[in-house]
Design a protein around this motif. Structure first.
Motif, PDB file in Angstrom:
ATOM      1  N   THR A 186      21.614  60.283  42.083  1.00 21.92           N
ATOM      2  CA  THR A 186      23.012  59.920  41.827  1.00 21.92           C
ATOM      3  C   THR A 186      23.436  58.754  42.705  1.00 21.92           C
ATOM      4  N   HIS A 187      22.943  58.717  43.944  1.00 16.69           N
ATOM      5  CA  HIS A 187      23.290  57.624  44.842  1.00 16.69           C
ATOM      6  C   HIS A 187      22.772  56.295  44.292  1.00 16.69           C
ATOM      7  N   ILE A 188      21.609  56.309  43.667  1.00 14.21           N
ATOM      8  CA  ILE A 188      21.069  55.080  43.092  1.00 14.21           C
ATOM      9  C   ILE A 188      21.934  54.601  41.932  1.00 14.21           C
ATOM     10  N   LEU A 189      22.515  55.529  41.175  1.00 13.28           N
ATOM     11  CA  LEU A 189      23.441  55.126  40.112  1.00 13.28           C
ATOM     12  C   LEU A 189      24.641  54.385  40.695  1.00 13.28           C
ATOM     13  N   GLU A 190      25.121  54.840  41.860  1.00 17.90           N
ATOM     14  CA  GLU A 190      26.216  54.125  42.520  1.00 17.90           C
ATOM     15  C   GLU A 190      25.756  52.734  42.951  1.00 17.90           C
ATOM     16  N   GLU A 191      24.503  52.616  43.371  1.00 21.85           N
ATOM     17  CA  GLU A 191      23.961  51.314  43.740  1.00 21.85           C
ATOM     18  C   GLU A 191      23.960  50.367  42.536  1.00 21.85           C
ATOM     19  N   ILE A 192      23.682  50.910  41.339  1.00 20.39           N
ATOM     20  CA  ILE A 192      23.669  50.087  40.138  1.00 20.39           C
ATOM     21  C   ILE A 192      25.041  49.468  39.912  1.00 20.39           C
ATOM     22  N   LYS A 193      26.087  50.276  40.081  1.00 18.10           N
ATOM     23  CA  LYS A 193      27.448  49.749  39.930  1.00 18.10           C
ATOM     24  C   LYS A 193      27.697  48.626  40.927  1.00 18.10           C
ATOM     25  N   ALA A 194      27.264  48.834  42.171  1.00 18.37           N
ATOM     26  CA  ALA A 194      27.501  47.832  43.211  1.00 18.37           C
ATOM     27  C   ALA A 194      26.723  46.548  42.922  1.00 18.37           C
ATOM     28  N   ILE A 195      25.458  46.688  42.512  1.00 15.74           N
ATOM     29  CA  ILE A 195      24.639  45.508  42.221  1.00 15.74           C
ATOM     30  C   ILE A 195      25.220  44.746  41.041  1.00 15.74           C
ATOM     31  N   LYS A 196      25.649  45.473  39.995  1.00 20.59           N
ATOM     32  CA  LYS A 196      26.187  44.792  38.822  1.00 20.59           C
ATOM     33  C   LYS A 196      27.493  44.079  39.155  1.00 20.59           C
ATOM     34  N   ALA A 197      28.289  44.689  40.044  1.00 15.30           N
ATOM     35  CA  ALA A 197      29.524  44.029  40.478  1.00 15.30           C
ATOM     36  C   ALA A 197      29.195  42.728  41.210  1.00 15.30           C
ATOM     37  N   CYS A 198      28.132  42.744  42.034  1.00 16.19           N
ATOM     38  CA  CYS A 198      27.714  41.536  42.747  1.00 16.19           C
ATOM     39  C   CYS A 198      27.267  40.457  41.765  1.00 16.19           C
ATOM     40  N   ILE A 199      26.533  40.863  40.738  1.00 13.43           N
ATOM     41  CA  ILE A 199      26.089  39.902  39.729  1.00 13.43           C
ATOM     42  C   ILE A 199      27.292  39.273  39.040  1.00 13.43           C
ATOM     43  N   THR A 200      28.275  40.118  38.726  1.00 14.63           N
ATOM     44  CA  THR A 200      29.471  39.637  38.047  1.00 14.63           C
ATOM     45  C   THR A 200      30.251  38.670  38.928  1.00 14.63           C
ATOM     46  N   VAL A 201      30.478  39.048  40.187  1.00 12.18           N
ATOM     47  CA  VAL A 201      31.301  38.253  41.084  1.00 12.18           C
ATOM     48  C   VAL A 201      30.583  36.982  41.520  1.00 12.18           C
ATOM     49  N   ASP A 202      29.304  37.079  41.821  1.00  7.86           N
ATOM     50  CA  ASP A 202      28.568  35.945  42.371  1.00  7.86           C
ATOM     51  C   ASP A 202      27.920  35.066  41.317  1.00  7.86           C
ATOM     52  N   GLY A 203      28.212  35.321  40.057  1.00  5.97           N
ATOM     53  CA  GLY A 203      27.629  34.493  39.016  1.00  5.97           C
ATOM     54  C   GLY A 203      26.157  34.760  38.825  1.00  5.97           C
ATOM     55  N   ALA A 204      25.841  36.055  38.627  1.00  2.55           N
ATOM     56  CA  ALA A 204      24.461  36.483  38.372  1.00  2.55           C
ATOM     57  C   ALA A 204      23.544  36.096  39.526  1.00  2.55           C
ATOM     58  N   LEU A 205      23.961  36.445  40.737  1.00  2.00           N
ATOM     59  CA  LEU A 205      23.163  36.202  41.946  1.00  2.00           C
ATOM     60  C   LEU A 205      22.703  34.747  42.041  1.00  2.00           C
ATOM     61  N   GLY A 206      23.629  33.829  41.713  1.00  2.00           N
ATOM     62  CA  GLY A 206      23.327  32.411  41.855  1.00  2.00           C
ATOM     63  C   GLY A 206      22.883  31.747  40.572  1.00  2.00           C
ATOM     64  N   ALA A 207      22.616  32.521  39.536  1.00  2.00           N
ATOM     65  CA  ALA A 207      22.196  31.906  38.277  1.00  2.00           C
ATOM     66  C   ALA A 207      23.374  31.180  37.641  1.00  2.00           C
ATOM     67  N   ARG A 208      23.170  29.948  37.209  1.00  2.00           N
ATOM     68  CA  ARG A 208      24.257  29.145  36.643  1.00  2.00           C
ATOM     69  C   ARG A 208      24.383  29.430  35.151  1.00  2.00           C
ATOM     70  N   ARG A 209      24.980  30.549  34.873  1.00  2.00           N
ATOM     71  CA  ARG A 209      25.158  30.907  33.476  1.00  2.00           C
ATOM     72  C   ARG A 209      26.378  31.798  33.359  1.00  2.00           C
ATOM     73  N   ARG A 210      27.182  31.543  32.334  1.00  2.00           N
ATOM     74  CA  ARG A 210      28.370  32.364  32.132  1.00  2.00           C
ATOM     75  C   ARG A 210      27.979  33.675  31.474  1.00  2.00           C
ATOM     76  N   PHE A 211      28.755  34.692  31.722  1.00  2.00           N
ATOM     77  CA  PHE A 211      28.477  36.005  31.151  1.00  2.00           C
ATOM     78  C   PHE A 211      29.778  36.573  30.615  1.00  2.00           C
ATOM     79  N   THR A 212      29.661  37.565  29.776  1.00  2.00           N
ATOM     80  CA  THR A 212      30.868  38.157  29.199  1.00  2.00           C
ATOM     81  C   THR A 212      31.681  38.881  30.255  1.00  2.00           C
ATOM     82  N   PRO A 213      33.009  38.661  30.327  1.00  2.00           N
ATOM     83  CA  PRO A 213      33.828  39.362  31.318  1.00  2.00           C
ATOM     84  C   PRO A 213      34.118  40.807  30.930  1.00  2.00           C
ATOM     85  N   THR A 214      33.671  41.222  29.750  1.00  2.00           N
ATOM     86  CA  THR A 214      33.934  42.596  29.333  1.00  2.00           C
ATOM     87  C   THR A 214      32.687  43.464  29.432  1.00  2.00           C
ATOM     88  N   SER A 215      31.700  43.027  30.204  1.00  2.00           N
ATOM     89  CA  SER A 215      30.536  43.853  30.473  1.00  2.00           C
ATOM     90  C   SER A 215      30.969  45.081  31.261  1.00  2.00           C
TER      91      SER A 215
END
Length: 506
Positions: free
Chosen positions: A50-79
């Motif tokens: 269950t703790h790893i599932l919480e990590e998934i939320k945190a990692i995905k939030a980082c991808i969303t906020v940081d622009g896919a961990l530095g990748a220069r590509r737009r993503f849907t804001p409704t993910s």
């Protein structure tokens, strides 16, 4: 306290670096490249699934906020990321695992409209709707409104999201991808078979002329078909993540729907957690054929346990070798068991963190420390050390909690039913906060007068329920059944609202 052992706020997933790297890869594939996948995390109770599932939320939030961990590509804001869970008892109810997902996808207003439209549905209605002019594309402002609605709907429970929506006076309902609701209300399959969504809705939709004719296996197949269609319309193309916790309790209907959704909703990252199962559902066997990764969570090593101890105590000092080795050996590398040992030692006052190292208190030897033989024995001993009021409320909450959560307002009638009273100088909220500080509960919502709490681990709820006396357990279960009948009796047919639910649950 020395500078080398200062108090700090630490957080981490211990000994799971490989799993975190795999999660980052899968999430980047999903958000940036639009590739879905399936990941199964398998491990015994307390291994950190269950703790790893919480990590998934945190990692995905980082991808969303940081622009896919530095990748220069737009993503849907409704993910969006949605977590579903169940228990041994609730897992026997068909589609129970999906209830929270559909509640976050379908607003009360949309459910009402579906109920109205399906009652007099004719195939020509949907044909006329689909041939009409398509809706205008959303404006930039509307797109961000939809993004905010989606984000809030998966961050907060549906009830809390509804309160925020009313308080803020928003023009958009706080559900996942509200822009897709128009598609639902013009889709022929959804309108014709909307009553089959009843198992996952707060209030059932009455059968129409089409669904009345369905029964048995044909009805089940049609139900799975329309549910998958709804999720396809709501989540398709949204780069979503669905996480299912404790799938070893999941019913066969939920497995069948999961298999259907995996094939229809794309791109989609599916993450399942499960304990080792002696027998697997046939639908899980079908899913395994498309399995990309299966991670078996292994026991933590001694350095991992050291990190866990420092995190649990909130300090940075080195852990004495004999203490660290003993906890690692006695816990079997199980992080939940190890954390329980540390918390128990703190409660007993046998640890000293005032020096440069974390060690046993002066005069204590490792042979003098009591290591419970099982997780259940450990939790029982911790409950026994709680104040009387804390013990009482924890046991009552164990009966009340649904999927491990409950609200402050649910407890007073249960206390009265059991003939229990808190001391005059304390309140229910104060005791709940004390249990939260004791690491027995977690706070899910701080709504004044009706705060929501959850059990920190399913094992805590199980043990708290088991230590109840049989007489008190019967009283509390009967009170819970009476409350259910009072709330939902009006929804039943007259022949059903005659105490049958009470007899069943009590």
């Amino acid at each position: 306290r020395s500078a080398t052992n200062k108090k700090v706020a630490l957080f981490g997933t211990y000994g799971r670096a490989g799993e975190k790297r795999k999660l980052e890869e899968l999430l980047l594939d999903l958000v940036v490249r639009g590739h879905g996948s399936l990941l199964v995390l398998r491990g015994d109770s307390g291994m950190g699934k269950t703790h790893i599932l919480e990590e998934i939320k945190a990692i995905k939030a980082c991808i969303t906020v940081d622009g896919a961990l530095g990748a220069r590509r737009r993503f849907t804001p409704t993910s969006c990321t949605i977590t579903a869970t169940t228990s041994e008892i609730e897992g026997k109810t068909p589609f129970f695992m999906w209830k929270d997902i559909f509640e976050r996808c379908l607003s009360p207003d949309t459910q009402t409209k579906l109920s109205e439209h399906t009652a007099h549905f004719q195939p020509s209605d949907a044909a006329a709707s689909s041939s009409s002019r398509p809706p205008a594309p959303p404006t930039p402002r509307q797109r961000w409104q939809h993004a905010v609605a989606t984000t809030i709907s998966y961050l907060y429970p549906p009830g809390v999201a509804d309160q925020l929506e009313r308080r803020m006076g928003c023009a958009v309902e706080f559900v996942i991808r509200p822009q897709a609701d128009a598609l639902l209300l013009t889709d022929q399959l959804v309108l014709q078979h909307a009553p089959l969504l009843s198992p996952v809705l707060p209030e059932p939709i009455k059968d129409n002329q089409w669904t009345k004719q369905l029964s048995g296996e044909a009805r089940k197949e049609a139900t799975i078909h329309v549910m998958a269609r709804v999720l396809e319309l709501k989540l398709g193309g949204a780069h979503s993540t669905l996480m299912f916790d404790d799938t070893h309790w999941m019913d066969s209907s939920s497995w069948a729907l999961l298999n259907a959704v995996r094939g229809r909703v794309q791109p989609l990252l599916l993450v399942l957690t499960t304990r080792p199962m002696a027998e697997t559902d046939p639908n899980f066997t079908k899913i395994e054929a498309h399995l990309k990764d299966l991670e078996s969570l292994t026991e933590l090593t001694r350095p991992d346990i050291d990190e866990l101890i420092r995190n649990q105590l909130g300090v940075t000092g080195q852990v004495e070798y004999t203490l660290s080795s003993a906890i690692t050996t006695r816990s079997g590398g199980n992080p939940f068991f190890a954390k329980g040992f540390v918390t128990s030692f703190v409660e007993q006052g046998v640890l000293d963190i005032s020096k440069d190292t974390i060690e046993l208190a002066e005069g204590m030897r490792i042979a003098d420390v009591d290591f419970p033989s099982s997780v259940e024995t450990l939790i029982t001993s911790r409950i026994d050390r709680l104040p009387v009021a804390d013990q009482m409320l924890l046991k009552v909450a164990a009966v009340v909690a649904c999927s491990g959560t409950f609200t402050e307002a649910q407890l007073p009638p249960m206390l009265r039913a059991g003939g229990l009273e808190l001391p005059a100088d304390t309140t229910i909220l104060a005791v709940l906060r004390s249990l939260r500080d004791a690491d027995m509960l977690s706070c899910a919502s701080t709504k004044p007068g009706n705060a929501a709490f959850g059990f920190k681990h399913a094992s805590v709820q199980t043990v708290a329920c088991h230590v109840l006396s049989q007489e008190l357990k019967l009283k509390l279960h009967r009170a819970a059944a009476e409350d259910c009948e009072a709330q939902y009796g009006a929804l039943a047919e007259p022949s059903e609202a005659s105490g049958e639910l009470l007899q069943l649950l009590a």
